[in-house]
Design a protein around this motif. Structure first.
Motif, PDB file in Angstrom:
ATOM      1  N   LEU A  92       0.814  -1.212   0.000  1.00 35.03           N
ATOM      2  CA  LEU A  92       0.000   0.000   0.000  1.00 35.03           C
ATOM      3  C   LEU A  92       0.852   1.268   0.000  1.00 35.03           C
ATOM      4  O   LEU A  92       0.478   2.279  -0.583  1.00 35.03           O
ATOM      5  CB  LEU A  92      -0.925   0.008   1.212  1.00 35.03           C
ATOM      6  CG  LEU A  92      -1.982  -1.095   1.249  1.00 35.03           C
ATOM      7  CD1 LEU A  92      -2.751  -1.036   2.550  1.00 35.03           C
ATOM      8  CD2 LEU A  92      -2.920  -0.991   0.064  1.00 35.03           C
ATOM      9  N   ASP A  93       2.002   1.203   0.641  1.00 35.77           N
ATOM     10  CA  ASP A  93       2.837   2.388   0.822  1.00 35.77           C
ATOM     11  C   ASP A  93       3.721   2.668  -0.393  1.00 35.77           C
ATOM     12  O   ASP A  93       4.017   3.826  -0.696  1.00 35.77           O
ATOM     13  CB  ASP A  93       3.700   2.209   2.070  1.00 35.77           C
ATOM     14  CG  ASP A  93       4.354   3.497   2.492  1.00 35.77           C
ATOM     15  OD1 ASP A  93       3.686   4.543   2.410  1.00 35.77           O
ATOM     16  OD2 ASP A  93       5.528   3.467   2.901  1.00 35.77           O
ATOM     17  N   ALA A  94       4.154   1.654  -1.091  1.00 36.71           N
ATOM     18  CA  ALA A  94       5.114   1.817  -2.185  1.00 36.71           C
ATOM     19  C   ALA A  94       4.600   2.732  -3.291  1.00 36.71           C
ATOM     20  O   ALA A  94       5.332   3.627  -3.737  1.00 36.71           O
ATOM     21  CB  ALA A  94       5.519   0.463  -2.740  1.00 36.71           C
ATOM     22  N   PRO A  95       3.347   2.587  -3.792  1.00 36.90           N
ATOM     23  CA  PRO A  95       2.895   3.505  -4.850  1.00 36.90           C
ATOM     24  C   PRO A  95       2.817   4.964  -4.386  1.00 36.90           C
ATOM     25  O   PRO A  95       3.131   5.877  -5.143  1.00 36.90           O
ATOM     26  CB  PRO A  95       1.507   2.991  -5.232  1.00 36.90           C
ATOM     27  CG  PRO A  95       1.417   1.627  -4.691  1.00 36.90           C
ATOM     28  CD  PRO A  95       2.367   1.536  -3.547  1.00 36.90           C
ATOM     29  N   VAL A  96       2.437   5.163  -3.145  1.00 36.26           N
ATOM     30  CA  VAL A  96       2.329   6.521  -2.617  1.00 36.26           C
ATOM     31  C   VAL A  96       3.711   7.157  -2.534  1.00 36.26           C
ATOM     32  O   VAL A  96       3.919   8.301  -2.946  1.00 36.26           O
ATOM     33  CB  VAL A  96       1.647   6.510  -1.232  1.00 36.26           C
ATOM     34  CG1 VAL A  96       1.653   7.892  -0.614  1.00 36.26           C
ATOM     35  CG2 VAL A  96       0.239   5.974  -1.345  1.00 36.26           C
ATOM     36  N   VAL A  97       4.691   6.414  -2.027  1.00 33.00           N
ATOM     37  CA  VAL A  97       6.050   6.924  -1.922  1.00 33.00           C
ATOM     38  C   VAL A  97       6.625   7.176  -3.314  1.00 33.00           C
ATOM     39  O   VAL A  97       7.268   8.214  -3.553  1.00 33.00           O
ATOM     40  CB  VAL A  97       6.928   5.934  -1.124  1.00 33.00           C
ATOM     41  CG1 VAL A  97       8.383   6.320  -1.201  1.00 33.00           C
ATOM     42  CG2 VAL A  97       6.460   5.872   0.319  1.00 33.00           C
ATOM     43  N   TRP A  98       6.393   6.253  -4.240  1.00 32.54           N
ATOM     44  CA  TRP A  98       6.901   6.432  -5.594  1.00 32.54           C
ATOM     45  C   TRP A  98       6.322   7.692  -6.222  1.00 32.54           C
ATOM     46  O   TRP A  98       7.042   8.492  -6.805  1.00 32.54           O
ATOM     47  CB  TRP A  98       6.538   5.221  -6.469  1.00 32.54           C
ATOM     48  CG  TRP A  98       6.982   5.396  -7.892  1.00 32.54           C
ATOM     49  CD1 TRP A  98       8.200   5.105  -8.417  1.00 32.54           C
ATOM     50  CD2 TRP A  98       6.197   5.945  -8.963  1.00 32.54           C
ATOM     51  NE1 TRP A  98       8.229   5.426  -9.748  1.00 32.54           N
ATOM     52  CE2 TRP A  98       7.011   5.946 -10.114  1.00 32.54           C
ATOM     53  CE3 TRP A  98       4.914   6.421  -9.069  1.00 32.54           C
ATOM     54  CZ2 TRP A  98       6.564   6.416 -11.342  1.00 32.54           C
ATOM     55  CZ3 TRP A  98       4.471   6.892 -10.288  1.00 32.54           C
ATOM     56  CH2 TRP A  98       5.294   6.882 -11.408  1.00 32.54           C
ATOM     57  N   PHE A  99       4.990   7.909  -6.094  1.00 34.76           N
ATOM     58  CA  PHE A  99       4.336   9.075  -6.681  1.00 34.76           C
ATOM     59  C   PHE A  99       4.887  10.367  -6.072  1.00 34.76           C
ATOM     60  O   PHE A  99       5.159  11.331  -6.782  1.00 34.76           O
ATOM     61  CB  PHE A  99       2.818   8.985  -6.467  1.00 34.76           C
ATOM     62  CG  PHE A  99       2.059  10.101  -7.115  1.00 34.76           C
ATOM     63  CD1 PHE A  99       1.811  10.088  -8.472  1.00 34.76           C
ATOM     64  CD2 PHE A  99       1.607  11.177  -6.365  1.00 34.76           C
ATOM     65  CE1 PHE A  99       1.119  11.118  -9.081  1.00 34.76           C
ATOM     66  CE2 PHE A  99       0.924  12.209  -6.965  1.00 34.76           C
ATOM     67  CZ  PHE A  99       0.675  12.179  -8.319  1.00 34.76           C
ATOM     68  N   ARG A 100       5.076  10.386  -4.764  1.00 42.48           N
ATOM     69  CA  ARG A 100       5.584  11.597  -4.113  1.00 42.48           C
ATOM     70  C   ARG A 100       7.017  11.900  -4.534  1.00 42.48           C
ATOM     71  O   ARG A 100       7.346  13.045  -4.832  1.00 42.48           O
ATOM     72  CB  ARG A 100       5.504  11.443  -2.603  1.00 42.48           C
ATOM     73  CG  ARG A 100       6.027  12.661  -1.868  1.00 42.48           C
ATOM     74  CD  ARG A 100       5.685  12.591  -0.404  1.00 42.48           C
ATOM     75  NE  ARG A 100       6.188  13.744   0.293  1.00 42.48           N
ATOM     76  CZ  ARG A 100       5.596  14.926   0.341  1.00 42.48           C
ATOM     77  NH1 ARG A 100       4.466  15.111  -0.291  1.00 42.48           N
ATOM     78  NH2 ARG A 100       6.124  15.927   1.008  1.00 42.48           N
ATOM     79  N   GLU A 101       7.875  10.872  -4.566  1.00 43.49           N
ATOM     80  CA  GLU A 101       9.285  11.095  -4.885  1.00 43.49           C
ATOM     81  C   GLU A 101       9.509  11.382  -6.364  1.00 43.49           C
ATOM     82  O   GLU A 101      10.411  12.145  -6.709  1.00 43.49           O
ATOM     83  CB  GLU A 101      10.111   9.888  -4.468  1.00 43.49           C
ATOM     84  CG  GLU A 101      10.228   9.738  -2.963  1.00 43.49           C
ATOM     85  CD  GLU A 101      10.961   8.484  -2.552  1.00 43.49           C
ATOM     86  OE1 GLU A 101      11.257   7.632  -3.433  1.00 43.49           O
ATOM     87  OE2 GLU A 101      11.224   8.340  -1.347  1.00 43.49           O
ATOM     88  N   ARG A 102       8.720  10.789  -7.245  1.00 42.63           N
ATOM     89  CA  ARG A 102       8.958  10.932  -8.684  1.00 42.63           C
ATOM     90  C   ARG A 102       8.146  12.036  -9.343  1.00 42.63           C
ATOM     91  O   ARG A 102       8.573  12.604 -10.338  1.00 42.63           O
ATOM     92  CB  ARG A 102       8.625   9.617  -9.408  1.00 42.63           C
ATOM     93  CG  ARG A 102       9.342   8.415  -8.884  1.00 42.63           C
ATOM     94  CD  ARG A 102      10.786   8.467  -9.271  1.00 42.63           C
ATOM     95  NE  ARG A 102      11.471   7.339  -8.651  1.00 42.63           N
ATOM     96  CZ  ARG A 102      12.525   6.772  -9.132  1.00 42.63           C
ATOM     97  NH1 ARG A 102      13.063   7.223 -10.234  1.00 42.63           N
ATOM     98  NH2 ARG A 102      13.074   5.775  -8.496  1.00 42.63           N
ATOM     99  N   ILE A 103       6.942  12.329  -8.820  1.00 39.99           N
ATOM    100  CA  ILE A 103       6.050  13.277  -9.474  1.00 39.99           C
ATOM    101  C   ILE A 103       5.939  14.586  -8.678  1.00 39.99           C
ATOM    102  O   ILE A 103       6.152  15.670  -9.221  1.00 39.99           O
ATOM    103  CB  ILE A 103       4.636  12.676  -9.671  1.00 39.99           C
ATOM    104  CG1 ILE A 103       4.694  11.323 -10.361  1.00 39.99           C
ATOM    105  CG2 ILE A 103       3.724  13.652 -10.381  1.00 39.99           C
ATOM    106  CD1 ILE A 103       5.174  11.369 -11.791  1.00 39.99           C
ATOM    107  N   VAL A 104       5.597  14.475  -7.405  1.00 38.64           N
ATOM    108  CA  VAL A 104       5.273  15.673  -6.628  1.00 38.64           C
ATOM    109  C   VAL A 104       6.512  16.508  -6.331  1.00 38.64           C
ATOM    110  O   VAL A 104       6.573  17.701  -6.645  1.00 38.64           O
ATOM    111  CB  VAL A 104       4.552  15.281  -5.318  1.00 38.64           C
ATOM    112  CG1 VAL A 104       4.349  16.500  -4.444  1.00 38.64           C
ATOM    113  CG2 VAL A 104       3.235  14.619  -5.624  1.00 38.64           C
ATOM    114  N   GLU A 105       7.515  15.933  -5.709  1.00 36.51           N
ATOM    115  CA  GLU A 105       8.676  16.700  -5.264  1.00 36.51           C
ATOM    116  C   GLU A 105       9.482  17.318  -6.402  1.00 36.51           C
ATOM    117  O   GLU A 105       9.927  18.460  -6.272  1.00 36.51           O
ATOM    118  CB  GLU A 105       9.556  15.839  -4.367  1.00 36.51           C
ATOM    119  CG  GLU A 105       8.901  15.585  -3.015  1.00 36.51           C
ATOM    120  CD  GLU A 105       9.721  14.680  -2.111  1.00 36.51           C
ATOM    121  OE1 GLU A 105      10.807  14.237  -2.545  1.00 36.51           O
ATOM    122  OE2 GLU A 105       9.270  14.434  -0.992  1.00 36.51           O
ATOM    123  N   PRO A 106       9.699  16.646  -7.544  1.00 37.54           N
ATOM    124  CA  PRO A 106      10.432  17.329  -8.614  1.00 37.54           C
ATOM    125  C   PRO A 106       9.687  18.521  -9.212  1.00 37.54           C
ATOM    126  O   PRO A 106      10.309  19.440  -9.728  1.00 37.54           O
ATOM    127  CB  PRO A 106      10.635  16.245  -9.675  1.00 37.54           C
ATOM    128  CG  PRO A 106      10.500  14.968  -8.964  1.00 37.54           C
ATOM    129  CD  PRO A 106       9.553  15.216  -7.840  1.00 37.54           C
TER     130      PRO A 106
END
Length: 165
Positions: free
Chosen positions: A24-38
Motif C-alpha cells: 500500500l505504501d510503495a505507490p504513494v512513496v513512488w508518486f511523491r518522490e517521482r512526481i510531486v517533489e520534482p
C-alpha cells in the motif's frame, strides 16, 4: 542467543503486515518522490510571496470572493505595518537605553520617524478594533476624506461657517 535484526521476520503475522504495508505504501512513496517533489517549487515558508489582489473599492458588491481576498490582503498588510511599527519602537527604545542622558538630542530622528509611522498607522487602522476589516477601513477613509473636504485637515479644528443671511 543473538536476536535477529528485524524481529518481525520470524513471526508470520508480522511478515504479512509488513508485506501489506509495503504494497500500500510503495505507490504513494513512488508518486511523491517521482512526481510531486520534482515539480514543486521550493521556498522557505517565511518568504512566501502573495500576489497583490484588488482592493475592496475595486470589488463589485456581489463578488464575495474578491471581497474576501481584499480582506485577507488588508489583514496581511496590517500585520506587516504592526511589525514595522514594533521595530521602530524597539529601535527608539534601544537608542534611549544606549545614549542615556543625551538621548533627547541623539534619538530625535528615530523618535520623529516612530511618531510619524504611529500617526499613519492610526489614520489607517485606528479605532477599527480587532475585527475591523477592509470594508471598515474603506468607510473610515471615506468619512475622513469627507470631513477634510468640509472642515480642513483632521486636528485643525472645524472651519467657521459663514453666517446665513
Amino acid at each position: 542467543m543473538k536476536m535477529p535484526e528485524d524481529a518481525n521476520q520470524r513471526n508470520p503475522l508480522g511478515r504479512f503486515i509488513n508485506a501489506v504495508s509495503a504494497t500500500l505504501d510503495a505507490p504513494v512513496v513512488w508518486f511523491r518522490e517521482r512526481i510531486v517533489e520534482p515539480n514543486r517549487q521550493s521556498y522557505p515558508w517565511y518568504h512566501q510571496k502573495f500576489r497583490r489582489v484588488p482592493t475592496i473599492d475595486e470589488c463589485y458588491t456581489d463578488d464575495y470572493v474578491c471581497q474576501m481576498e481584499a480582506n485577507l490582503q488588508f489583514k496581511r498588510d496590517r500585520l506587516v505595518d504592526n511589525d514595522i511599527l514594533h521595530i521602530l519602537r524597539l529601535r527608539f527604545e534601544d537608542c534611549v537605553l544606549y545614549e542615556g542622558p543625551e538621548s533627547k538630542e541623539k534619538c530625535k530622528g528615530l523618535y520623529d520617524e516612530y511618531q510619524k509611522a504611529a500617526e499613519n498607522w492610526f489614520i489607517k487602522y485606528g479605532d477599527l478594533g480587532a475585527y475591523g476589516g477592509a470594508r471598515d477601513a474603506y468607510m473610515k477613509q471615506k468619512h475622513r476624506m469627507i470631513w477634510e473636504r468640509r472642515h480642513g485637515p483632521v486636528g485643525s479644528g472645524m472651519k467657521e461657517t459663514a453666517p446665513e443671511a
